[in-house]
Scaffold this active site. Structure first.
Site, PDB file in Angstrom:
ATOM      1  N   ARG A  56      -1.523   9.812  11.827  1.00  0.00           N
ATOM      2  CA  ARG A  56      -0.317   8.986  12.046  1.00  0.00           C
ATOM      3  C   ARG A  56       0.619   9.524  13.137  1.00  0.00           C
ATOM      4  NH1 ARG A  56       3.124   7.718   8.975  1.00  0.00           N
ATOM      5  NH2 ARG A  56       3.158   5.485   9.319  1.00  0.00           N
TER       6      ARG A  56
ATOM      7  N   GLY B 152       0.870  -1.172   0.000  1.00  0.00           N
ATOM      8  CA  GLY B 152       0.000   0.000   0.000  1.00  0.00           C
ATOM      9  C   GLY B 152       0.902   1.216   0.000  1.00  0.00           C
TER      10      GLY B 152
ATOM     11  N   CYS C 148      -9.217  19.557  20.054  1.00  0.00           N
ATOM     12  CA  CYS C 148      -9.084  19.890  21.476  1.00  0.00           C
ATOM     13  C   CYS C 148      -8.543  18.716  22.278  1.00  0.00           C
ATOM     14  CB  CYS C 148     -10.430  20.372  22.005  1.00  0.00           C
ATOM     15  SG  CYS C 148     -10.818  21.946  21.245  1.00  0.00           S
TER      16      CYS C 148
HETATM   17  N1  LLP Z   1      -1.677  -6.560   3.001  1.00  0.00           N
HETATM   18  C1  LLP Z   1      -2.343  -6.699   4.162  1.00  0.00           C
HETATM   19  C2  LLP Z   1      -3.040  -7.934   4.436  1.00  0.00           C
HETATM   20  C3  LLP Z   1      -2.343  -5.643   5.090  1.00  0.00           C
HETATM   21  O1  LLP Z   1      -2.984  -5.786   6.236  1.00  0.00           O
HETATM   22  C4  LLP Z   1      -1.655  -4.439   4.789  1.00  0.00           C
HETATM   23  C5  LLP Z   1      -1.644  -3.323   5.734  1.00  0.00           C
HETATM   24  C6  LLP Z   1      -0.996  -4.341   3.553  1.00  0.00           C
HETATM   25  C7  LLP Z   1      -1.028  -5.434   2.688  1.00  0.00           C
HETATM   26  C8  LLP Z   1      -0.262  -3.112   3.128  1.00  0.00           C
HETATM   27  O2  LLP Z   1       0.744  -2.725   3.978  1.00  0.00           O
HETATM   28  P1  LLP Z   1       1.754  -1.555   3.524  1.00  0.00           P
HETATM   29  O3  LLP Z   1       2.459  -2.022   2.289  1.00  0.00           O
HETATM   30  O4  LLP Z   1       0.949  -0.348   3.242  1.00  0.00           O
HETATM   31  O5  LLP Z   1       2.655  -1.378   4.673  1.00  0.00           O
HETATM   32  N2  LLP Z   1      -2.101   2.614   9.396  1.00  0.00           N
HETATM   33  C9  LLP Z   1      -0.735   2.133   9.479  1.00  0.00           C
HETATM   34  C10 LLP Z   1      -0.481   0.971   8.556  1.00  0.00           C
HETATM   35  C11 LLP Z   1      -1.421  -0.200   8.772  1.00  0.00           C
HETATM   36  C12 LLP Z   1      -1.256  -1.268   7.741  1.00  0.00           C
HETATM   37  C13 LLP Z   1      -2.326  -2.294   7.830  1.00  0.00           C
HETATM   38  N3  LLP Z   1      -2.207  -3.353   6.877  1.00  0.00           N
HETATM   39  C14 LLP Z   1       0.214   3.309   9.185  1.00  0.00           C
HETATM   40  O6  LLP Z   1      -0.267   4.422   8.949  1.00  0.00           O
HETATM   41  O7  LLP Z   1       1.409   3.137   9.237  1.00  0.00           O
END
Ligand code: LLP
Length: 431
Positions: free
Chosen positions: A324, A287, A355
């Site tokens: 974040r 992602g 707030c």
């Molecule tokens: N595949 C699965 C099954 C996942 O759960 C996730 C992310 C991804 C792929 C993609 O991960 P990436 O390549 O984006 O690291 N909110 C957090 C990140 C949570 C990720 C959850 N799952 C942040 O802002 O760092």
């Protein structure tokens, strides 16, 4: 030192003013107001192509699945659909948006957790491949339909990530099936008549070293071998999940993409040969890597405030807009978009309008002297930025603009006060 020292594409300094994919950020802020997410189409395409190319150099059958949770703006999905990406979805909402953006069902893999029966029915009807996260989910799915293809999310017992909340394998995680349960899952699916299979893991998020990926993949492939040897199952794909990190701090090094591809894929090729696993597709599920640096958040300074201990810069984006820093203590680099040539002169906390004392975008940050009316650009806002934003404190969510080589278009309008009320109704006895 100037806070602008290292500008990575598509950021550009034109006479002290920040341009993004050849569009003036001041012009965008004047036209669409702030807070404003600005997404670069060129950068998303570059990120996808760079990754796909690095992987295909080492193995022919590659799939890059975009993890839609990072940023599910329809335009972002459309851009990646036209690049030929596949998609990782976690909810019926993400599946619906991906279908609308042009992903065919066969390019979507659903990896949910705590999935409801009506959601499984929706996926079966839409012919979406499910990557099961528990035996409970598998049993309930098999009562609804016999899927054409089934994947199992395995816990490879090795996790990694930029924060505890973002480690998704190992002892304390809710995700995936442990080795013995994975064997049970494949056996049950076979018995129910499923004929085509995949295997999957996702160890965590924001990982810059290559080693955890390699160790976890080794374990995943050992489990794949057991499944093959004991049940005769062969795999159409092996999905190593996402988690590829990006540099947030100026001193962070980029993920060494070539080393990543070479290490991971040489292990993969060696093991599929040694374990007789045929020639499955090799999938990655990023992602962040695809969208993070393809988006900035523009926010205007409305308050400059000094206390006996601190200097605060008050802006119009808070943790309702970008959570974040508050949620993970994450660093996001900040540029003063209208003063790129100014030297750093002060140490500020950059804070929002929410707030709560945790409403901090940056702590003790060296920046040029800031005045009310200045425009800040928060970098690396494309992954889990808008996607995790909220209406907390009854603040309508921000707008999103797509930019591409000098052109721009509004791709999500700013919410209004009416949007805050749109889903609410008064109890009859209060009317
Ligand atoms: N595949 C699965 C099954 C996942 O759960 C996730 C992310 C991804 C792929 C993609 O991960 P990436 O390549 O984006 O690291 N909110 C957090 C990140 C949570 C990720 C959850 N799952 C942040 O802002 O760092």
């Amino acid at each position: 030192m100037k806070s602008t020292q290292k500008l990575r594409e598509p950021l550009e300094n034109r006479e002290g003013r920040l341009y993004f994919d050849c569009v003036s950020t001041s012009e965008l802020a004047a036209k669409f107001d702030t807070p404003l997410y600005v997404i670069s189409e060129s950068r998303i395409r570059d990120n996808y192509r760079r990754l796909h190319k690095a992987l295909t150099r080492y193995y022919g059958k590659i799939r890059v699945l975009y993890a839609a949770k990072a940023n599910s703006n329809l335009s972002v999905l459309k851009i990646l659909a036209t690049e030929g990406a596949h998609l990782d979805a976690v909810s019926p909402g993400e599946v619906s948006m991906a279908l609308k953006a042009g992903f065919p069902p066969e390019r979507i893999l659903f990896t949910g957790t705590s999935v409801r029966n009506d959601e499984l029915k929706f996926l079966a009807d839409a012919k979406i491949t499910v990557n099961v996260d528990s035996l409970s989910q598998l049993e309930r799915l098999l009562k609804i339909a016999t899927p054409a293809v089934l994947s199992v999310r395995v816990n490879p017992e090795i996790g990694a990530g930029h924060h505890d909340h973002c480690i998704t394998a190992g002892k304390s995680t809710k995700f995936g099936l442990w080795e013995n349960d994975a064997l049970v899952a494949y056996r049950q699916a076979r018995k129910a008549g499923v004929k085509r299979f995949g295997i999957h893991m996702h160890i965590g998020s924001g990982i810059l070293p290559v080693e955890p990926f390699v160790l976890a993949l080794e374990k995943l492939l050992e489990i794949a071998k057991r499944v093959r040897d004991e049940l005769g199952v062969s795999f159409e794909f092996v999905d190593m999940g996402g988690g590829l990190g990006v540099p947030y701090k100026p001193e962070d090094k980029e993920l060494d993409l070539n080393a990543f591809a070479e290490n991971v894929l040489s292990l993969f090729k060696q093991k599929i040969a040694e374990y007789n696993l045929g020639e499955p597709f090799f999938c990655v599920e990023p992602g962040r890597y695809l969208v993070c640096d393809a988006c900035i958040l523009l926010t205007a300074v409305n308050t400059v405030k000094t206390t006996p201990f601190k200097k605060f810069v008050g802006v119009d984006a808070g943790f309702n807009t970008l959570i974040r820093p508050a949620m993970y203590g994450s660093y996001h680099h900040i540029l003063v978009a209208n003063k790129l040539d100014a030297e750093d002169a002060e140490t500020y906390d950059v804070v929002g309008p929410i707030c709560e004392s945790g409403d901090v975008l940056a702590k003790d940050r060296r920046l040029p002297k800031i005045q009310e009316g200045d425009l800040l650009a928060v970098l690396n806002a494309g992954a889990y930025g808008y996607a995790m934003s909220s209406q907390y404190n009854a603040r309508p969510r921000a707008a999103e603009v797509l930019v591409k080589n000098g052109k721009y278009a509004l791709v999500r309008r700013r919410e209004t006060l009416d949007d805050l009320l749109a889903a609410q109704q008064m109890a009859e006895w209060l009317q």
